[in-house]
Design a protein around this motif. Structure first.
Motif, PDB file in Angstrom:
ATOM      1  N   GLU A 163       0.864  -0.968   0.032  1.00  0.00           N
ATOM      2  CA  GLU A 163       0.218  -0.148   0.570  1.00  0.00           C
ATOM      3  C   GLU A 163       0.750   1.601  -0.292  1.00  0.00           C
ATOM      4  O   GLU A 163       0.725   2.322  -0.803  1.00  0.00           O
ATOM      5  CB  GLU A 163      -1.322  -0.333   1.888  1.00  0.00           C
ATOM      6  CG  GLU A 163      -1.814   1.193   1.333  1.00  0.00           C
ATOM      7  CD  GLU A 163      -2.962   0.624   2.770  1.00  0.00           C
ATOM      8  OE1 GLU A 163      -3.997   1.511   2.669  1.00  0.00           O
ATOM      9  OE2 GLU A 163      -2.929   0.413   3.064  1.00  0.00           O
ATOM     10  N   LYS A 196      -8.047  -4.036   5.838  1.00  0.00           N
ATOM     11  CA  LYS A 196      -7.387  -3.383   4.772  1.00  0.00           C
ATOM     12  C   LYS A 196      -9.057  -3.156   3.991  1.00  0.00           C
ATOM     13  O   LYS A 196      -9.111  -2.131   3.335  1.00  0.00           O
ATOM     14  CB  LYS A 196      -6.328  -3.192   3.711  1.00  0.00           C
ATOM     15  CG  LYS A 196      -4.886  -3.262   4.756  1.00  0.00           C
ATOM     16  CD  LYS A 196      -4.274  -1.860   5.147  1.00  0.00           C
ATOM     17  CE  LYS A 196      -3.343  -1.699   5.164  1.00  0.00           C
ATOM     18  NZ  LYS A 196      -3.489  -0.447   6.034  1.00  0.00           N
ATOM     19  N   PRO A 200      -6.844  -0.806  -0.736  1.00  0.00           N
ATOM     20  CA  PRO A 200      -5.831  -0.782  -1.172  1.00  0.00           C
ATOM     21  C   PRO A 200      -5.418  -1.185  -2.531  1.00  0.00           C
ATOM     22  O   PRO A 200      -4.577  -1.133  -3.794  1.00  0.00           O
ATOM     23  CB  PRO A 200      -5.101  -1.619  -0.050  1.00  0.00           C
ATOM     24  CG  PRO A 200      -5.912  -1.066   0.953  1.00  0.00           C
ATOM     25  CD  PRO A 200      -7.051  -1.793   0.676  1.00  0.00           C
TER      26      PRO A 200
END
Length: 356
Positions: A163, A196, A200
């Motif tokens: 990321e 996440k 991402p």
């Protein structure tokens, strides 16, 4: 003050030299040489290779501790390359050693991933971090059944690199490891989704090279099919089967697939892939758009980008120069054309309604 700083600098350099000499000498690693209060576990008895693996793990651990200048998270500057070069040599030696499955299990049993990989992705040296990723990848390739037992904070480090890392090569290596780790591993998938989500992956696509985009699409396609299959398969109704199904349900990938955020994020990926003008990438795109039609077709209604993209894809599929290639790649062109037509018709209908 100047003389004191000079003496400290000389002492620091001497310590580095002692460490490097120790790495490749037969003498034991001692507490005094590394200025640490932690006891070093004695080496286990075994083959010469096993002992070498264990010594390498201990040596790397001590180098990593020494590279940490203080408990405040400051590292030895990358200009002081002696420590980091020694780390790279150890990692390369380990990567070569664990080609043998017995050596790989020696590394795992010694908690090598915990002791070497998990806490060292933050080291400020690209070559060290690259070799940490290559070591993890090699381990997964040689011992694929162990991926379910890898420490969770390793995946945290991988996601952070993918990321936030500016080095595109490191992003690619991190994605390669995730491709080996995530499929058929719902426990880790659940952690990724919790930490996440999917954001991402489609936020990063515009920064990636074409080969990495292809890898990313393949990974998403594989996991999507896995979740669809898990929901649709007739399970035996054993406790293990039910627990597995509940885990997939808790991940909630298919539920997320019906949201504008995910569908539009995928649309951005498809747009980037189309602009690459690469047939191999498009084959994977066609697979994904076929699988997500049940989730995203209505969401794409009235989306100008979707209208333009699906019309372009339909034109591509109908091009005689592409038809033979698609059939050769085991793509059912007739079915694919029907799927894309449904997207096109839905977006056109929605556009007219929006105008009214």
């Amino acid at each position: 003050m100047g003389n004191s700083m000079l003496r400290l600098r000389v002492l620091f350099v001497n310590c580095i030299l002692i460490i490097i000499m120790t790495l490749y000498c037969d003498g034991d690693v001692t507490e005094e040489k590394y200025t640490t209060n932690e006891d070093i576990s004695p080496l286990e008895f075994g083959t010469e290779t096993n002992i070498g693996i264990l010594k390498n793990i201990e040596s790397f651990e001590n180098l990593a501790k020494f590279a940490m200048k203080s408990r405040r998270g400051e590292f030895v500057p990358i200009e002081d390359t002696a420590i980091y070069d020694a780390m790279v040599r150890i990692l390369q030696d380990l990567i070569d050693s664990i080609k043998d499955v017995k050596n790989a299990y020696t590394f795992l049993n010694a908690e090598g991933l915990h002791r070497i990989v998990a806490d060292n992705f933050l080291l400020p040296h690209d070559n060290v971090r690259k070799n940490l990723l290559l070591l993890t990848k090699r381990l997964f390739e040689v011992t694929p059944t162990t991926v379910s037992f890898i420490p969770e904070n390793v995946v945290d480090g991988l996601l952070d690199i993918f990321e936030n890392e500016k080095n595109l090569a490191l992003k690619a290596h991190a994605l390669d490891v995730l491709c080996l780790w995530l499929p058929k591993n719902p426990v880790i998938q659940a952690r990724v989704m919790k930490l996440k989500g999917l954001e991402p992956f489609y936020y990063q696509v515009s920064k990636l090279e074409i080969s990495v985009v292809q890898t990313l699409l393949d990974l998403f396609n594989k996991i999507l099919k896995e979740h669809i299959s898990a929901r649709n398969e007739k399970i035996q109704r054993t406790k293990a089967d039910l627990d597995k199904l509940r885990l997939y349900q808790r991940i909630g990938l298919l539920e997320r697939m019906s949201t504008p955020t995910v569908c539009n994020g995928l649309l951005n990926i498809f747009e980037v892939a189309w602009n690459f003008n690469n047939n191999e990438v498009l084959i994977t795109v066609f697979e994904i758009i076929t699988d997500i039609k049940q989730f995203c077709n209505k969401i794409y209604g009235g989306n100008i980008k979707a209208v333009e993209l699906f019309n372009a894809l339909l034109k591509y599929v109908r091009n005689e120069q592409n038809i033979d290639y698609l059939w050769e790649q085991n793509v059912n062109v007739t079915n694919l054309e029907t799927v894309i037509e449904e997207y096109v018709n839905n977006t056109k209908i929605s556009s007219k309604r929006d105008e009214l």
